[in-house]
Design an enzyme around this catalytic site. Sequence first.
Site, PDB file in Angstrom:
ATOM      1  N   HIS A 125       0.831  -1.529   0.014  1.00 51.16           N
ATOM      2  CA  HIS A 125       0.178  -0.018   0.426  1.00 51.16           C
ATOM      3  C   HIS A 125       0.647   1.076   0.375  1.00 51.16           C
ATOM      4  O   HIS A 125       0.558   2.166  -0.123  1.00 51.16           O
ATOM      5  CB  HIS A 125      -0.771  -0.171   1.284  1.00 51.16           C
ATOM      6  CG  HIS A 125      -1.787  -0.433   1.128  1.00 51.16           C
ATOM      7  ND1 HIS A 125      -2.344  -2.094   0.747  1.00 51.16           N
ATOM      8  CD2 HIS A 125      -3.209  -0.116   0.942  1.00 51.16           C
ATOM      9  CE1 HIS A 125      -3.808  -2.796   0.774  1.00 51.16           C
ATOM     10  NE2 HIS A 125      -4.179  -1.421   0.988  1.00 51.16           N
ATOM     11  N   GLU A 150      -1.408 -14.373  25.155  1.00 49.83           N
ATOM     12  CA  GLU A 150      -1.753 -15.847  25.307  1.00 49.83           C
ATOM     13  C   GLU A 150      -0.067 -16.532  25.919  1.00 49.83           C
ATOM     14  O   GLU A 150      -0.260 -17.474  25.422  1.00 49.83           O
ATOM     15  CB  GLU A 150      -2.238 -16.095  23.875  1.00 49.83           C
ATOM     16  CG  GLU A 150      -3.175 -16.996  24.536  1.00 49.83           C
ATOM     17  CD  GLU A 150      -4.802 -16.200  25.450  1.00 49.83           C
ATOM     18  OE1 GLU A 150      -5.001 -15.072  26.180  1.00 49.83           O
ATOM     19  OE2 GLU A 150      -5.007 -17.827  26.195  1.00 49.83           O
TER      20      GLU A 150
HETATM   21  C1  LIG Z   1      -2.965  -6.004  25.092  1.00 48.77           C
HETATM   22  C2  LIG Z   1      -2.746  -7.208  25.519  1.00 48.77           C
HETATM   23  C3  LIG Z   1      -4.189  -7.860  26.167  1.00 48.77           C
HETATM   24  C4  LIG Z   1      -3.424  -9.123  27.160  1.00 48.77           C
HETATM   25  N1  LIG Z   1      -4.805  -9.505  27.825  1.00 48.77           N
HETATM   26  C5  LIG Z   1      -4.780 -10.635  28.693  1.00 48.77           C
HETATM   27  C6  LIG Z   1      -5.726 -11.136  29.737  1.00 48.77           C
HETATM   28  O1  LIG Z   1      -6.237 -10.755  29.124  1.00 48.77           O
HETATM   29  N2  LIG Z   1      -5.309 -12.198  30.726  1.00 48.77           N
HETATM   30  C7  LIG Z   1      -3.786 -11.783  30.427  1.00 48.77           C
HETATM   31  O2  LIG Z   1      -3.566 -12.407  32.043  1.00 48.77           O
HETATM   32  N3  LIG Z   1      -2.722 -11.402  30.531  1.00 48.77           N
HETATM   33  C8  LIG Z   1      -2.948 -10.445  29.444  1.00 48.77           C
HETATM   34  N4  LIG Z   1      -1.958  -9.924  29.222  1.00 48.77           N
HETATM   35  C9  LIG Z   1      -0.029 -10.466  29.556  1.00 48.77           C
HETATM   36  C10 LIG Z   1       0.350 -11.356  28.519  1.00 48.77           C
HETATM   37  O3  LIG Z   1      -0.151 -12.299  28.844  1.00 48.77           O
HETATM   38  C11 LIG Z   1       1.315 -11.355  28.717  1.00 48.77           C
HETATM   39  O4  LIG Z   1       2.352  -9.733  28.890  1.00 48.77           O
HETATM   40  C12 LIG Z   1       2.727 -12.087  28.247  1.00 48.77           C
HETATM   41  O5  LIG Z   1       2.519 -13.378  28.607  1.00 48.77           O
HETATM   42  C13 LIG Z   1       4.030 -11.838  28.668  1.00 48.77           C
HETATM   43  O6  LIG Z   1       4.492 -11.431  29.611  1.00 48.77           O
HETATM   44  P1  LIG Z   1       4.850 -10.137  29.754  1.00 48.77           P
HETATM   45  O7  LIG Z   1       4.273  -9.170  30.103  1.00 48.77           O
HETATM   46  O8  LIG Z   1       4.791 -10.146  31.351  1.00 48.77           O
HETATM   47  O9  LIG Z   1       6.762 -10.432  29.523  1.00 48.77           O
HETATM   48  P2  LIG Z   1       7.475 -10.802  30.048  1.00 48.77           P
HETATM   49  O10 LIG Z   1       7.929 -12.455  31.036  1.00 48.77           O
HETATM   50  O11 LIG Z   1       8.343 -10.109  30.923  1.00 48.77           O
HETATM   51  O12 LIG Z   1       8.974 -11.044  29.135  1.00 48.77           O
HETATM   52  C14 LIG Z   1       9.611 -10.027  28.613  1.00 48.77           C
HETATM   53  C15 LIG Z   1      10.770 -10.486  27.329  1.00 48.77           C
HETATM   54  O13 LIG Z   1      11.427 -11.016  28.161  1.00 48.77           O
HETATM   55  C16 LIG Z   1      11.159 -12.598  27.060  1.00 48.77           C
HETATM   56  N5  LIG Z   1      10.918 -14.178  27.914  1.00 48.77           N
HETATM   57  C17 LIG Z   1      10.456 -14.455  29.031  1.00 48.77           C
HETATM   58  N6  LIG Z   1      10.631 -15.363  29.709  1.00 48.77           N
HETATM   59  C18 LIG Z   1      11.316 -16.035  29.134  1.00 48.77           C
HETATM   60  C19 LIG Z   1      12.308 -17.801  29.300  1.00 48.77           C
HETATM   61  N7  LIG Z   1      11.782 -18.478  30.396  1.00 48.77           N
HETATM   62  N8  LIG Z   1      12.917 -17.632  27.686  1.00 48.77           N
HETATM   63  C20 LIG Z   1      12.807 -16.792  27.041  1.00 48.77           C
HETATM   64  N9  LIG Z   1      12.629 -15.474  26.877  1.00 48.77           N
HETATM   65  C21 LIG Z   1      11.907 -14.965  28.029  1.00 48.77           C
HETATM   66  C22 LIG Z   1       9.832 -13.015  26.691  1.00 48.77           C
HETATM   67  O14 LIG Z   1       9.347 -13.323  25.978  1.00 48.77           O
HETATM   68  C23 LIG Z   1       9.530 -11.009  26.172  1.00 48.77           C
HETATM   69  O15 LIG Z   1      10.230 -11.135  25.093  1.00 48.77           O
HETATM   70  C24 LIG Z   1      -2.521  -8.721  28.280  1.00 48.77           C
HETATM   71  C25 LIG Z   1      -1.572  -8.655  27.224  1.00 48.77           C
HETATM   72  C26 LIG Z   1      -1.431  -6.774  26.446  1.00 48.77           C
HETATM   73  C27 LIG Z   1      -0.146  -6.597  25.773  1.00 48.77           C
END
Ligand SMILES: Cc1cc2nc3c(=O)[nH]c(=O)nc-3n(C[C@H](O)[C@H](O)[C@H](O)COP(=O)(O)OP(=O)(O)OC[C@H]3O[C@@H](n4cnc5c(N)ncnc54)[C@H](O)[C@@H]3O)c2cc1C
Length: 172
Positions: A125, A150
Amino acid sequence: ENVHVPVANRLGEEGEGFRFAMKGLDGGRINIATCSVGAAQGAYEAARRYMGERRQFGRALADFQALQFKLADLLANIVASRQMVRLAACKLDEGDPQATAYCAMAKRLATDLCFQSCLDAQQIHGGYGYLKDYPLERLVRDTRVHQILEGTNEIMRLIVARHILTQEADLR
Ligand SMILES: Cc1cc2nc3c(=O)[nH]c(=O)nc-3n(C[C@H](O)[C@H](O)[C@H](O)COP(=O)(O)OP(=O)(O)OC[C@H]3O[C@@H](n4cnc5c(N)ncnc54)[C@H](O)[C@@H]3O)c2cc1C
């Protein structure tokens, strides 16, 4: 807090709660992956339409082979994602012991491929893809979060790798 649930109402053995909660995420991952497939399908259809409408250098965009190839890859990636998601959904329906790994694989693959598909459709686009007047801006934003929601896609890889290395899994 301080809610007392009779033992008779407990769903499984004590200490199994985390495993049950995690199992609930399998269907959620199919859900998110399916949203990605739908968004990518919409992005593909918009790009196909736009390639017929937009003219540059005296020709429709659809006449440029580089863009034709992009469209061909877009569709292949969407079809592959959809099939992977359906396979995982079947495993889940059947109560297959490998369902968790298939759901994680499907979520990772579909959300990565479909986000890239939306980016490619946005690129087709040109500048309009970046503006809110066209649907691509939103589809890119929506599919980006599917790689995080998720359970992030790194965690999906962790689940699959653990499954492969500890369960002598026959995944094919
Ligand atoms: C718009 C939105 C809606 C959401 N809705 C919901 C909901 O309805 N219910 C709910 O329960 N949650 C919800 N969430 C939360 C979402 O599930 C989490 O943000 C997600 O699981 C990641 O967890 P975190 O943000 O704590 O990232 P962190 O765990 O802090 O991770 C940070 C980074 O480190 C990486 N990382 C962490 N651990 C490891 C490992 N062991 N090995 C390799 N890499 C790793 C991750 O992949 C990521 O890139 C929502 C999030 C968003 C943005």
